[in-house]
Design an enzyme around this catalytic site. Structure first.
Site, mmCIF file in Angstrom:
data_model
loop_
_atom_site.group_PDB
_atom_site.id
_atom_site.type_symbol
_atom_site.label_atom_id
_atom_site.label_comp_id
_atom_site.label_asym_id
_atom_site.label_seq_id
_atom_site.Cartn_x
_atom_site.Cartn_y
_atom_site.Cartn_z
ATOM 1 N N ALA A 133 -39.931 77.476 -16.056
ATOM 2 C CA ALA A 133 -40.588 78.695 -15.554
ATOM 3 C C ALA A 133 -41.224 78.387 -14.207
ATOM 4 C CB ALA A 133 -41.667 79.146 -16.540
ATOM 5 N N GLU B 218 -12.003 74.838 -52.781
ATOM 6 C CA GLU B 218 -10.860 74.446 -53.614
ATOM 7 C C GLU B 218 -10.400 75.621 -54.478
ATOM 8 O OE1 GLU B 218 -13.744 72.928 -53.232
ATOM 9 O OE2 GLU B 218 -13.636 70.762 -53.493
ATOM 10 N N LEU C 128 -45.247 72.658 -28.269
ATOM 11 C CA LEU C 128 -44.667 72.328 -29.581
ATOM 12 C C LEU C 128 -43.452 71.411 -29.418
ATOM 13 C CD1 LEU C 128 -44.598 72.540 -32.622
ATOM 14 C CD2 LEU C 128 -43.538 74.803 -32.429
ATOM 15 N N CYS D 268 -16.662 68.671 -56.020
ATOM 16 C CA CYS D 268 -17.849 68.474 -56.853
ATOM 17 C C CYS D 268 -17.446 68.134 -58.278
ATOM 18 C CB CYS D 268 -18.751 69.701 -56.801
ATOM 19 S SG CYS D 268 -17.966 71.171 -57.471
ATOM 20 N N GLY E 140 -42.168 76.503 -26.999
ATOM 21 C CA GLY E 140 -42.631 76.151 -25.660
ATOM 22 C C GLY E 140 -42.821 74.650 -25.494
ATOM 23 N N CYS F 64 -15.131 71.447 -59.180
ATOM 24 C CA CYS F 64 -13.839 71.594 -58.508
ATOM 25 C C CYS F 64 -12.883 70.472 -58.873
ATOM 26 C CB CYS F 64 -14.031 71.625 -57.007
ATOM 27 S SG CYS F 64 -14.807 73.161 -56.488
ATOM 28 N N ARG G 69 -28.769 80.171 -33.729
ATOM 29 C CA ARG G 69 -29.771 80.715 -34.653
ATOM 30 C C ARG G 69 -29.100 81.107 -35.955
ATOM 31 N NH1 ARG G 69 -33.380 85.172 -31.262
ATOM 32 N NH2 ARG G 69 -34.397 83.708 -29.832
#
Lengths: 371, 371
Positions: B166, B56, B308, B79, B305, B88, B188
């Site tokens: 794999a 804003e 996990l 906010c 992998g 804001c 990522r």
């Protein structure tokens, strides 16, 4: 060759028309035709059934008396030979059209450019190659058969997101949802043959037929009760099939491929047993495909288990993979899609090309072809 | 509430603006703002970085002096609290806007409707719920954290069409193509943390960082050399990591989650060891996620992998699965995506919802979320 925006639009319409024959024309190709004069469509049509009028004939009939000087858009080169119907090239010449635009040349050795030649010799302007890619997609089976002598094989697979077809204990009903299963019915109905193995027939008591109740494109078929049934081809090397299976409750042609004749059972009249050579103790799959080519079969829909799919895959007999993927995860122990040799080098992995990836109900359908 | 076509278009623009902060705002949400007066855009902006001006403020600055009677489109409720910047809502009141349309109410307990209330008490007309679905998609991590106290976990998976990661012998470089790998860099970069296991780090000598050379949205980041690095979180229950791994060559925060401290090695200053309780002989993954929540982490990118991923999946700690699927078939013996318990009933299979399915270079990217 230069094509205008209008040319593109008329040919796109001809392709849409052609698709309307997708459940009925086999072993003939799907063809659509649009006739245009003074920027107005004066006739359109598509090929409905082998033995019936070709697309051009339907369009010319609709435009009767107004065809002098028109332009014809045809998705496949007009035929030049006397078959069950007279040559369409002659029909277009007689109708006085001034220009014929084809999406593609017909690879049928009985045509193969002769249709275009016949038109040109009559002083008609011709052009081809407009929306050829789309036109080829209409007739994958017909084109492969004409170009290589072999049918086009599509493997249908269904798995969870992690590539499992069933639980470790074999349970698999149902991985995919009802809309994906309905979609399979359309592909079966478009195919000349459904190919499977005795295992699938025995374990699932599968009928492998086209069921009017699950068929979605009903507006494209005049009479659902007369829905064309693809030939069901079952590989049964160990002669394990018996006439009491549900498969035989649908009275339409079944070919059982064996390595030795079964003399134990009395088979219904629509069942044919064919003996083929062995290869490494199993039925020779190359021989099977070559045999199907002799039976007017252009397109084969392979709907089988991991063993037959794995063998067809390893022997490079599959042209296209259609994988239905359900938003489920089965994880450890789930059964895989292909039984095949274990690879030891990345370079051994066969690579394909993704041609489509769409949502089908709650599932995904991925199409991949050999490169 | 009724919104006009113009309202939709301005809010869609605000959402596009918000996206420009996707690599930089964390742990703050992505927010965009458009100011409109007499059917003309007089100011626009987005939140760039925590501590910096809110969307804003950017928009109001651009529109300076012309804001009296304007309408503000904001992707998140303005906010109402004094944080690192003044509220804001107050900024909009002071600017004399006559109407504020929000895509959604801010679930942050410090705001939660107070921003809208503050505006209304000042006599400003308010509305919310315009393109809320799209606005929520901007801030999956922020919203889950605010609504449940836990971060949003996205599992990244990569497999062949038959769900193999794999070969049987472990070879896997590369299943997917360069464009898919570039795509992973973007995810990522959008995440607060990348979560992985010691196995992945040891086997691949993985850095798990964001690499400027593979980053594609360079126009969204002022200085590629200063690309924000997500916190790398590695679970190493058996204390197998050592400081000579490539992981530690990137000087940015690493958290190693263990069940007992490693006193054997000298760790670089940017590495923090955290001990968490055990659960059935392994590190308690629920405790891990709860710990990450205390570290200002809204969105976790799980890149690990089958062990996990399988454990996170089984413990229902994954909110979204992003599967890159390469047009390859590995077949028999290939390694699976998840190590998990073997299921014995179809009803045990967890079901998800496909939210996206797109081609990424030669591969496919499928997104599925919990229902």
């Amino acid at each position: 060759m230069h094509f205008t925006q209008a040319d593109h639009e008329y040919m796109a319409l001809a392709i849409e028309l052609a698709k309307q024959g997708q459940y009925t024309t086999t072993p003939n190709p799907n063809v659509g035709c649009v006739l245009v004069k003074n920027e107005k469509i004066i006739g359109q049509g598509f090929h409905i059934q082998a033995g019936g009028p070709h697309a051009e004939v339907h369009a010319l009939r609709e435009a009767q008396g107004k065809t002098q000087g028109a332009t014809a858009y045809v998705t496949l080169e007009p035929c030049s030979h006397y078959g069950r119907t007279p040559p369409c090239a002659k029909g277009l010449i007689d109708a006085g059209v001034k220009k014929v635009i084809c999406a593609m040349v017909d690879p049928n050795p009985q045509v193969a450019g002769n249709g275009i030649k016949m038109l040109e010799q009559a002083g008609i302007e011709t052009a081809y190659g407009l929306l050829e890619h789309e036109a080829r997609a209409l007739n994958k089976g017909f084109l492969k058969k004409m170009e290589t002598g072999k049918p086009y094989v599509i493997a249908k697979l269904a798995a969870s997101l992690d590539g499992k077809t069933a639980l470790q204990n074999g349970q698999s009903k149902w991985i995919t949802g009802p809309i994906a299963r309905q979609d399979v019915q359309s592909f079966r109905a478009q195919s000349c043959a459904v190919l499977s193995g005795a295992d699938t027939v025995l374990v699932d008591d599968a009928k492998l037929n086209v069921r009017a109740s699950e068929f979605k494109d009903f507006e494209l078929v005049d009479n659902l009760a007369q829905l064309r049934q693809p030939i069901r081809v079952i590989i049964d090397t160990q002669n394990r099939l018996h006439p009491n299976l549900s498969l035989f409750s649908q009275e339409s042609k079944i070919i059982i491929l064996r390595t030795k004749l079964d003399k134990q059972h009395q088979w219904p009249h629509f069942v044919e047993q064919v003996c083929l050579p062995e290869f490494k103790g199993k039925l020779d799959l190359h021989a099977a495909i070559e045999y199907l080519a002799t039976q007017n079969i252009n397109q084969v829909w392979l709907e089988a288990g991991a063993t037959l799919c794995g063998a067809m895959h390893e022997q490079k007999l599959i042209d296209e993979y259609i994988i239905y993927m359900a938003p489920k995860i089965i994880g450890e122990g789930g059964r895989g899609l292909f039984k095949s040799s274990v690879l030891t080098e990345m370079a051994q992995i066969p690579e394909f090309k993704i041609t489509e990836c769409v949502q089908v109900g709650t599932d995904i359908r991925i199409s991949a072809t050999t490169k």
